[in-house]
Design a protein around this motif. Structure first.
Motif, PDB file in Angstrom:
ATOM      1  N   TYR A 134       0.769  -1.170   0.033  1.00  0.00           N
ATOM      2  CA  TYR A 134       0.093   0.028   0.009  1.00  0.00           C
ATOM      3  C   TYR A 134       0.913   1.320   0.076  1.00  0.00           C
ATOM      4  O   TYR A 134       0.427   2.306   0.112  1.00  0.00           O
ATOM      5  CB  TYR A 134      -0.818   0.067   1.372  1.00  0.00           C
ATOM      6  N   ARG A 181      -3.060   5.238   3.940  1.00  0.00           N
ATOM      7  CA  ARG A 181      -3.728   3.610   3.794  1.00  0.00           C
ATOM      8  C   ARG A 181      -2.865   2.617   4.510  1.00  0.00           C
ATOM      9  O   ARG A 181      -3.366   1.670   5.101  1.00  0.00           O
ATOM     10  CB  ARG A 181      -3.919   3.372   2.392  1.00  0.00           C
ATOM     11  N   ARG A 214      -8.751  -1.519   2.801  1.00  0.00           N
ATOM     12  CA  ARG A 214      -9.831  -0.421   2.487  1.00  0.00           C
ATOM     13  C   ARG A 214     -10.117   0.420   3.746  1.00  0.00           C
ATOM     14  O   ARG A 214     -11.449   0.764   3.773  1.00  0.00           O
ATOM     15  CB  ARG A 214     -10.843  -0.818   1.584  1.00  0.00           C
TER      16      ARG A 214
END
Length: 681
Positions: A30, A39, A372
């Motif tokens: 990420y 993130r 997410r």
């Protein structure tokens, strides 16, 4: 105080870890420009919030420019990394977790045609098969520079507030010195002497200690047994551990067994579904008995019972449950709160790691919120009003929609035509090696049942069945049925069977069987394995230039092991154009996207794998009755807002379809569809 071994604190030098569960170093990929930005931070913070004691971040942060990212690694050689490391550290500390980072030089385990286009280097003249780059044989000035790079990187991590660092020494540069299989040097750093082969890593550790001092925690993750002829064996691996322990340079050992230079070797180090759980626990326990240092370990310890055994029996000091925490970041919190039954199981699908090793980002096959965390919730919040929600289809997408809706406090009814839930997952799980996949379904059924979801099995839902429930929202998750016509051809192609037919046992393969794989996903390989076991002779053909490109490296390994050495022929770059009866056999017309050559061959059976066609009749019947006409506001969907679109003011409910009822995709896509839609309804 609880007597659960997993919940006992552990003292590591000056640091008290709140329990015995950790996530070992892994690269979720990420990072942005080599930096662990928001993130990345949110991902680790969620697992700290969930109770993990130690987050070992980074799947090997690179210390040197000639160790360019192989899978979006953090760039520990950049000064700009320090403030982001500080934010990452603070985010984990805020939730009570200690946080460290793994540092490495990849050596030959990378490529030269990325990053700054510097040659890769190694004490070996041979390339690593997995990354394919021929390395430069390392020189003395390279070693001096890299020792300084390790020290610089360690100091940056210390400045960033990390509780410690872990040096990566398996498959990467340091281990390439250790192993006789990858050390072609002469003199003080090569030859048959273990002292010579360990010399460079000892000098690296000395340089780090000189820079960060004795109080900063420094550990090493190393191979205890390469399990390969001519490589480091268990006796030498234990001797390495003894020497590291006696050196006073490291504070813990993190032990693995095997090599990672090929996909099959990597899969044995990090086993996937259908393989033995905790296969390397014994060697880790031996290292613990033979040294005075704390020992950490992780390798397919995917369930609480195995982890509890490892710690309770004194085999490990800290147990790594890394992929398990990708599936469920709140494992420890659920143990503490007496909710072990609520833990979302890791099913060993390895969607996470296989994506990373193909240059993607880590995603869990059945937890769409992982990675997410900035946009999707790991814990579902309650809605402001209770709605009547109908879900048609009890596959993974439909069950996820029902679960999330029930967590939101809605009244949910699920229609399912089959007598049992699961859809395609139940079909896949019929193969013994893939039976763990049913955990995707079983967990959701348990979650739904606990929240009062009503199920109507063996019910083919029609329009009147749905409207009779007076729904506020209807979710069509009816999935699809196998495509039975060839690429760009009209109408169904006679005399073709599908991989589903083979997997379900509806068709028994025999004789000469052609499996034509248009999709490149697991059903073709699964059908080939079944056909071989049934005694058939198999040709697995694909128009692609590689075999099964959607299966990815580590998941391909068990199939290849099952098929190679059997009566299987692999044919690449050839396309099935048509079939016709030829007496009691089937004549296949075979062409190629690369040219005009066409040939004919006879088989006893021709099997097609070409995805699915949506079962969407109900959706289109309901569409004119709905408020939104089936339309999705993409801006609202992607920003987590409720769907408010009105296309038909006379409609009485909102209508959406998800998963393969939209188009042929995969399990993760169906679950992701459901979560991001339902979280705001």
């Amino acid at each position: 105080m609880t007597g659960d071994p997993l919940l006992q604190p552990f003292r590591l030098k000056h640091l008290t870890l709140r329990n015995r569960v950790m996530t070992t170093a892994h690269e979720p990929a990420y990072a942005e420009s080599g930096l662990p930005t928001e993130r990345y931070i949110a991902y680790h913070a969620e697992r700290a919030r969930g109770g993990v004691a130690l987050a070992m971040t980074a799947g090997s942060a690179s210390v040197s420019r000639d160790s360019p990212p192989a899978f979006n690694n953090i760039l520990a050689y950049r000064d700009e990394v320090v403030p982001w490391i500080r934010r990452l550290t603070d985010a984990c500390h805020e939730h009570g977790a200690a946080v460290m980072i793994q540092l490495t030089h990849l050596g030959r385990r990378t490529r030269w045609d990325t990053g700054d286009w510097l040659p890769s280097l190694s004490p070996s003249r041979h390339r690593e098969p997995a990354h394919r780059a021929f390395p430069k044989l390392i020189e003395d000035w390279d070693m001096e520079r890299i020792k300084a790079d390790f020290a610089d990187a360690a100091e940056r991590m210390q400045q960033g507030g990390m509780d410690g660092i872990e040096i990566e020494a398996y498959g990467h540069l340091l281990d390439q010195f250790w192993s006789p299989l990858t050390n072609d040097l002469d003199g003080a750093y090569g030859g048959g002497s273990l002292e010579n082969r360990m010399r460079f890593s000892v000098e690296v550790l000395e340089a780090i200690r000189a820079r960060v001092g004795q109080d900063f925690i420094v550990g090493i993750r190393h191979v205890a047994d390469e399990a390969a002829p001519g490589g480091i064996d268990a006796a030498e691996g234990i001797e390495i551990a003894r020497r590291l322990s006696a050196s006073g340079l490291v504070d813990f050992l993190n032990v693995i067994r095997g090599r990672i230079h090929t996909d099959p070797a990597l899969t044995d180090v990090i086993p996937i579904q259908g393989m033995k759980s905790a296969p390397h626990l014994e060697i880790a326990a031996r290292i613990r008995r033979e040294t005075t240092l704390p020992v950490f370990h992780a390798a397919r310890i995917q369930d609480v019972a195995t982890a509890r055994h490892a710690v309770g029996e004194g085999l490990l000091d800290m147990v790594g449950m890394t992929r398990a925490h990708i599936a469920d970041p709140h494992i420890v919190a659920k143990i503490i709160n007496g909710r072990e039954a609520d833990i979302r199981p890791c099913v060993g699908a390895n969607y996470c790691l296989d994506r990373i090793y193909q240059g993607g980002e880590a995603l869990c096959i059945h937890n769409a919120a992982t990675g997410r965390e900035l946009s999707l919730p790991q814990v579902i919040g309650r809605a402001h009003e209770c709605l009547r929600i109908i879900v048609v289809g009890a596959g993974p997408g439909g069950l996820e929609a029902a679960r999330v809706a029930a967590c939101r406090g809605h009244e949910v009814t699920v229609f399912e035509a089959a007598p049992e839930p699961g859809g395609q997952v139940r079909l896949l799980a019929q193969s013994p090696r893939r039976r763990e996949m049913i955990g995707i379904i079983d967990w959701r059924m348990e979650q739904c049942t606990a929240r009062g979801v009503e199920f109507r099995f063996s019910t083919w839902a029609e329009t009147d069945d749905v409207t009779a429930c007076a729904p506020d929202v209807v979710i069509v998750a009816t999935g699809g049925m196998p495509q039975t016509r060839l690429f760009e051809q009209r109408g169904e192609q006679a005399d073709l069977v599908t991989c589903w037919d083979i997997i379900a046992g509806d068709v028994k393969p025999a004789g000469d069987v052609l499996i034509h794989d248009e999709s490149g996903d697991p059903p073709a390989l699964q059908a080939a394995e079944i056909a071989i076991e049934a005694g058939a002779r198999v040709e697995l053909m694909t128009p692609d230039r590689t075999l099964a490109p959607e299966v990815m490296g580590m998941n391909l390994v068990p199939y290849m092991r099952a098929l190679q050495g059997r009566e299987v022929r692999f044919t690449l770059g050839r396309r099935l154009l048509g079939v016709a009866r030829a007496g009691n056999r089937i004549e296949a017309v075979i062409g190629s996207d690369y040219g005009g050559a066409v040939e004919r061959a006879a088989y006893d059976m021709v099997v097609l794998n070409y995805g699915t066609q949506p079962l969407d009749e109900l959706y289109f019947e309901l569409k004119p009755l709905s408020v939104n006409g089936g339309a999705v506001d993409h801006e609202a969907l992607l920003s987590g807002r409720a769907q408010r679109m009105v296309r038909n003011p006379e409609g009485t409910f909102r209508l959406f379809r998800i998963g393969d009822a939209v188009s042929s995709r995969n399990i993760h896509a169906a679950i992701h569809d459901a979560l991001r839609l339902m979280q705001a309804i």
